[in-house]
Write a protein that holds these residues in place. Structure first.
Motif, PDB file in Angstrom:
ATOM      1  N   HIS A 284     -22.242 -49.258  -6.611  1.00 21.60           N
ATOM      2  CA  HIS A 284     -20.933 -49.776  -6.998  1.00 21.60           C
ATOM      3  C   HIS A 284     -20.101 -50.205  -5.787  1.00 21.60           C
ATOM      4  N   TRP A 285     -20.281 -49.503  -4.661  1.00 20.76           N
ATOM      5  CA  TRP A 285     -19.449 -49.830  -3.502  1.00 20.76           C
ATOM      6  C   TRP A 285     -19.760 -51.217  -2.947  1.00 20.76           C
ATOM      7  N   GLY A 286     -20.964 -51.749  -3.224  1.00 16.00           N
ATOM      8  CA  GLY A 286     -21.328 -53.067  -2.708  1.00 16.00           C
ATOM      9  C   GLY A 286     -20.465 -54.169  -3.292  1.00 16.00           C
ATOM     10  N   PRO A 287     -20.491 -54.385  -4.608  1.00 13.37           N
ATOM     11  CA  PRO A 287     -19.600 -55.386  -5.206  1.00 13.37           C
ATOM     12  C   PRO A 287     -18.122 -55.113  -4.945  1.00 13.37           C
ATOM     13  N   THR A 288     -17.748 -53.833  -4.892  1.00 14.11           N
ATOM     14  CA  THR A 288     -16.352 -53.509  -4.601  1.00 14.11           C
ATOM     15  C   THR A 288     -15.960 -54.003  -3.210  1.00 14.11           C
ATOM     16  N   LEU A 289     -16.853 -53.815  -2.241  1.00  8.70           N
ATOM     17  CA  LEU A 289     -16.600 -54.308  -0.887  1.00  8.70           C
ATOM     18  C   LEU A 289     -16.456 -55.829  -0.883  1.00  8.70           C
ATOM     19  N   ILE A 290     -17.312 -56.523  -1.632  1.00  8.76           N
ATOM     20  CA  ILE A 290     -17.218 -57.985  -1.723  1.00  8.76           C
ATOM     21  C   ILE A 290     -15.863 -58.400  -2.273  1.00  8.76           C
ATOM     22  N   ALA A 291     -15.413 -57.706  -3.321  1.00  7.57           N
ATOM     23  CA  ALA A 291     -14.123 -58.039  -3.932  1.00  7.57           C
ATOM     24  C   ALA A 291     -12.970 -57.805  -2.962  1.00  7.57           C
ATOM     25  N   TYR A 292     -12.996 -56.689  -2.248  1.00  4.84           N
ATOM     26  CA  TYR A 292     -11.908 -56.390  -1.314  1.00  4.84           C
ATOM     27  C   TYR A 292     -11.872 -57.378  -0.152  1.00  4.84           C
ATOM     28  N   ILE A 293     -13.039 -57.719   0.381  1.00  5.51           N
ATOM     29  CA  ILE A 293     -13.058 -58.688   1.493  1.00  5.51           C
ATOM     30  C   ILE A 293     -12.618 -60.057   0.994  1.00  5.51           C
ATOM     31  N   TRP A 413      -7.718 -58.208 -12.888  1.00  7.16           N
ATOM     32  CA  TRP A 413      -6.860 -57.300 -13.646  1.00  7.16           C
ATOM     33  C   TRP A 413      -7.681 -56.219 -14.355  1.00  7.16           C
ATOM     34  N   GLN A 414      -8.823 -56.605 -14.889  1.00  2.82           N
ATOM     35  CA  GLN A 414      -9.638 -55.665 -15.647  1.00  2.82           C
ATOM     36  C   GLN A 414     -10.415 -54.696 -14.756  1.00  2.82           C
ATOM     37  N   THR A 415     -10.689 -55.100 -13.526  1.00  4.30           N
ATOM     38  CA  THR A 415     -11.509 -54.246 -12.659  1.00  4.30           C
ATOM     39  C   THR A 415     -10.697 -53.486 -11.625  1.00  4.30           C
ATOM     40  N   ASN A 416      -9.616 -54.091 -11.125  1.00  2.00           N
ATOM     41  CA  ASN A 416      -8.852 -53.450 -10.048  1.00  2.00           C
ATOM     42  C   ASN A 416      -7.456 -54.056 -10.008  1.00  2.00           C
ATOM     43  N   LYS A 417      -6.460 -53.325 -10.497  1.00  2.00           N
ATOM     44  CA  LYS A 417      -5.094 -53.844 -10.579  1.00  2.00           C
ATOM     45  C   LYS A 417      -4.521 -54.180  -9.204  1.00  2.00           C
TER      46      LYS A 417
END
Length: 634
Positions: A284-293, A413-417
């Motif tokens: 899960h941290w992989g796609p999350t990192l992509i989203a944050y960057i 919005w649905q994944t990370n406000k």
């Protein structure tokens, strides 16, 4: 028609070869018309393939068109078969449609923009090769063919960014793009190694099948996804590898449009979407990192764009920011939204760049917006089409950018406000800095009178509209920027054409359950606030402009990288080179020297004299007898 898909790359290849042989003889403008015809023919074939695919059921929309067997390896424990083959499916044809379609418009525009350049033919030689490389990249049926196109667009970007290499800044920018992208290339190659190790193949079909069937472990999928992301950061200019893209403005403006809208920077987004099944099973941290960057890049670049005065630099940082939105969508699992925004961005960003080129041409190659103003009356077609591009990127409905950006914000919005809030604030900044650009260039007081002496003109200096061959692509792209959103309207399943079209490749679409209407209204209001702020500051002058030096200098990030690479970084590289030359090579060369010296001494015993050899044998016999005698006494 699907079996003729090989003609899509064949036409630009033919154009490249013809201009390579006959380019000087063709000259200006014939070489430009030839190159434009070839990429236009590729577009016509792509349209034919598209309708052929559209006539088939969803399950039948994947075809492999094999050209030849490229790398057949058997034995020694290896079984690697790589074909030079093209994967014809909804994703690759979607990419080819806008690469060839917008590429054709940019080629036509370039005929007018590059008129009179002494290397006119060479420019179109590179332009056809650039388009060919991108087509190979998106059509490749395996990672290696994609990598061939990946390296091709990297090489062409170097050739085109530094096209006017007489200027030191252009030569430096080309080298900067080339070197920065090598970091991304390393990531791509590492991903290929992991994929082959895990599946024994480089073909997308086998890799994706291993991911969807559970044969690929989560740790391997995470490694592949993260290395691919490194490659994507290089090509698609994400933090921390974005630094080459703003400097790419040193190339001719059509090159900027081609790189930013239709080719190179979209490669990273495409690659991650193509490999989306691998991302889906990664940690899960992989796609999350992509989203944050992605979100961080979008916000970071938007703040810098708000303080730039070069008309092309504003758009360059804008591209970095919009690409950040696409990565935010990928990290949120909204792959269709990423492709949707890629397509609409291609429409309005190509329009904005070509519009800026028209302004630069009309201003006698002036790029400083502080020396423009009130150009809408002197350049009406350029002004109207540029304003359309501005409204599209600002997210004003019903322009194309509103629909695609809204899809991304809904997914966030649905994944990370928190990331949704970052994206929304970035939208505010986007509307603000693009309004700033439009007000400084086309409205307000005419400031170009003060700049006429710098261009060798005198009191008769007046900006002028561009020739028709440059204006026609602007009008076409303006129309696409207005209606482009119709390919994926969110009203019902029947209006979500792009979602349905890409479903066989991407799989089940992202389920949007958030308050769509409320979020869309909020996004529109935020965009209008940004526009109003830009008008009040740069047209009405009701508030002071806030343009701190730290933003104008890009948060000093590029400066810091340059200082490091020219200081401690260079010293560390020189130390590494010394260690390699003196320790590594020294050890190898030392062994060779020792062997050579020993051999030289031994060679002296080979005199060819029988008496010497007899003496040696006698001495040897005495020594052996002595040794046996001593052993017997013991």
């Amino acid at each position: 028609m699907i079996s003729a898909a090989w003609l899509i790359p064949a036409f630009p290849l033919l154009g490249f070869l013809l201009i390579l042989v006959f380019g000087r003889r063709l000259g200006d403008p014939k070489a430009g018309y030839l190159a434009s015809t070839m990429i236009g023919a590729a577009f016509v074939v792509t349209v034919g393939v598209f309708f052929d695919l559209l006539s088939k059921t969803a399950e039948q929309r994947e075809h492999i068109v094999k050209v030849w067997s490229w790398i057949p390896v058997n034995g020694l424990g290896y079984n690697l078969h790589v074909d030079l083959a093209f994967l014809v499916d909804p994703l690759s044809i979607t990419m080819c449609l806008f690469v060839t379609g917008i590429g054709t418009l940019i080629h036509l525009y370039s005929i007018g923009y590059m008129h009179g350049d002494p290397r006119f033919s060479k420019f179109f030689l590179y332009l056809n090769l650039f388009a060919l490389s991108m087509i190979v990249l998106v059509l490749g049926s395996n990672l290696l063919v994609t990598f061939l196109g990946w390296e091709g667009v990297g090489t062409c970007s170097y050739l085109l960014i530094s096209f006017w290499h007489e200027r030191e800044s252009a030569a430096t920018a080309g080298k900067k793009a080339f070197v920065t992208n090598r970091v991304g290339d390393w990531g791509f190659m590492m991903a290929m190694f992991f994929a082959f190790h895990a599946t024994g193949s480089l073909n997308y079909h086998e890799i994706i099948s291993a991911a969807t069937s559970g044969k690929m472990s989560q740790s391997t999928a995470t490694a592949i996804a993260m290395f691919l992301f490194v490659g994507a950061c290089g090509k698609s200019a994400q933090l921390p590898l974005y630094i080459w893209l703003p400097d790419a403005m040193e190339g001719p403006t059509p090159v900027s449009a081609l790189i930013h809208a239709a080719t190179m920077v979209t490669a990273g987004v495409f690659l991650l979407v193509r490999m989306s099944p691998v991302l889906d099973i990664a940690s899960h941290w992989g796609p999350t990192l992509i989203a944050y960057i992605g979100a961080a890049t979008a916000l970071f670049a938007a703040t810098i764009a708000a303080a730039q005065n070069d008309i092309k630099k504003v758009l360059a940082y804008s591209t970095v920011s919009q690409l950040g939105y696409m990565f935010l969508a990928i990290g949120s699992g909204a792959y269709t939204a990423a492709i949707f925004h890629m397509v609409t961005h291609a429409f309005f960003k190509a329009l904005l760049f070509l519009g800026s080129g028209s302004v630069i041409e009309g201003m006698h190659h002036e790029q400083d917006m502080r020396k423009m103003g009130a150009l809408r009356k002197l350049m009406p077609v350029t002004a109207i089409t540029f304003i359309i591009g501005w409204l599209a990127i600002a997210g004003v409905p019903p322009f194309a950018g509103f629909w695609s950006k809204d899809d991304i914000l809904l997914a966030a919005w649905q994944t990370n406000k928190f990331l949704w809030a970052v994206g929304l604030f970035t939208a505010l900044l986007t509307a603000y800095y693009m309004t700033r650009q439009v007000m400084m260039v086309f409205f307000g007081k005419a400031r170009w009178h003060d700049a006429h002496e710098e261009h060798g003109a005198h009191g008769d200096f007046v900006p002028h509209e561009s020739p028709k061959i440059m204006l026609l692509p602007l009008v076409a792209l303006g129309g696409l920027a207005i209606v482009g959103g119709v390919i994926n309207l969110p009203f019902s399943h029947n209006t979500e054409k792009l979602t349905t079209w890409l479903e066989p490749v991407i799989g089940r679409p992202f389920e949007s359950t958030g308050p769509k209407i409320v979020l869309a209204v909020v996004a529109v209001v935020i965009g209008l606030i940004g526009i109003a702020g830009g008008v009040l500051v740069y047209n009405r002058h009701k508030a002071p402009a806030i343009e701190p030096e730290i933003l104008a200098r890009g948060w000093y990030y590029d400066w810091a990288v340059t200082r490091f690479m020219g200081g401690p970084g260079r010293e560390s590289f020189e130390a590494t080179a010394w260690f390699d030359a003196n320790v590594i090579d020294g050890a190898v060369n030392g062994v060779a020297t020792l062997v050579r010296a020993t051999g030289g001494e031994v060679r002296k015993t080979e005199s060819g004299r029988v008496r010497t050899y007899a003496l040696g044998i006698g001495v040897g016999v005495v020594v052996l007898l002595g040794w046996f005698l001593v052993r017997g006494l013991m």
